[in-house]
Design an enzyme around this catalytic site. Structure first.
Site, PDB file in Angstrom:
ATOM      1  N   CYS A 117       0.918  -1.324   0.326  1.00  0.00           N
ATOM      2  CA  CYS A 117       0.202   0.287   0.150  1.00  0.00           C
ATOM      3  C   CYS A 117       1.394   1.163   0.019  1.00  0.00           C
ATOM      4  O   CYS A 117       0.333   2.570   0.100  1.00  0.00           O
ATOM      5  CB  CYS A 117      -0.870  -0.069   1.727  1.00  0.00           C
ATOM      6  N   CYS A 137      15.126   0.229  10.420  1.00  0.00           N
ATOM      7  CA  CYS A 137      14.270   0.817  11.622  1.00  0.00           C
ATOM      8  C   CYS A 137      12.550   1.021  11.548  1.00  0.00           C
ATOM      9  O   CYS A 137      12.248   2.304  10.595  1.00  0.00           O
ATOM     10  CB  CYS A 137      14.776   2.394  11.878  1.00  0.00           C
TER      11      CYS A 137
HETATM   12 ZN   LIG Z   1       0.737  -1.909   3.743  1.00  0.00          ZN
END
Ligand SMILES: [Zn+2]
Length: 150
Positions: A117, A137
């Site tokens: 996404c 991170c």
């Molecule tokens: Zn996602």
């Protein structure tokens, strides 16, 4: 296992194809996420160090994208980096994460995003523990911990 060289290759030559894509409008993401999750994942924000709920979480499970619920990391590749953000040495799957060169703030870094996404996660650095040498991170706010092990 992914190495820094492969990460750089992805950021320069293009990313692996994700299993599926999730695309929504700004308004749809805003309605679904908390304001802090929205700011970080959809506008490349960063939470303050040591404030994230998942920093000190070491329960077994998968770390899924808070936007689209795709598994990104799991507890077996999480490590304590003392940076103040959840840290991992590998993605759960090679095509789970998308890499892009980030030159903001006068630095050259590699941004990591959800490959499904495009939600912003954080950055990856070549100073992680062996054998991969990678340190992902990641903002706590970008993930949800799914404690159910398949
Ligand atoms: Zn996602």
């Amino acid at each position: 296992m992914l190495t820094w060289k492969e990460v750089i290759n992805f950021s320069v030559k293009g990313n692996p194809t994700p299993d599926k894509r999730v695309e929504k409008t700004e308004a749809e993401w805003r309605a679904q996420l908390t304001p802090e999750q929205f700011r970080i994942t959809r506008h490349k924000g960063t939470e303050r160090a040591h404030t994230g709920e998942l920093c000190t979480a070491y329960d077994e499970g998968k770390y899924n994208c808070v936007c689209c619920n795709t598994p990104l990391f799991d507890s077996t590749i999480k490590f304590s980096s003392s940076t103040g953000w959840p840290s991992f040495t590998q993605p759960i799957k090679e095509n789970a994460i998308k890499y892009e060169k980030d030159t903001t703030f006068g630095m050259v870094r590699v941004e990591v995003m959800c490959n499904t996404c495009d939600g912003h996660l954080g950055h990856v650095f070549p100073d992680g523990p062996e054998p991969s040498g990678l340190r992902y991170c990641v903002n706590s706010e970008s993930m949800i911990l799914d404690k159910e092990i398949a």
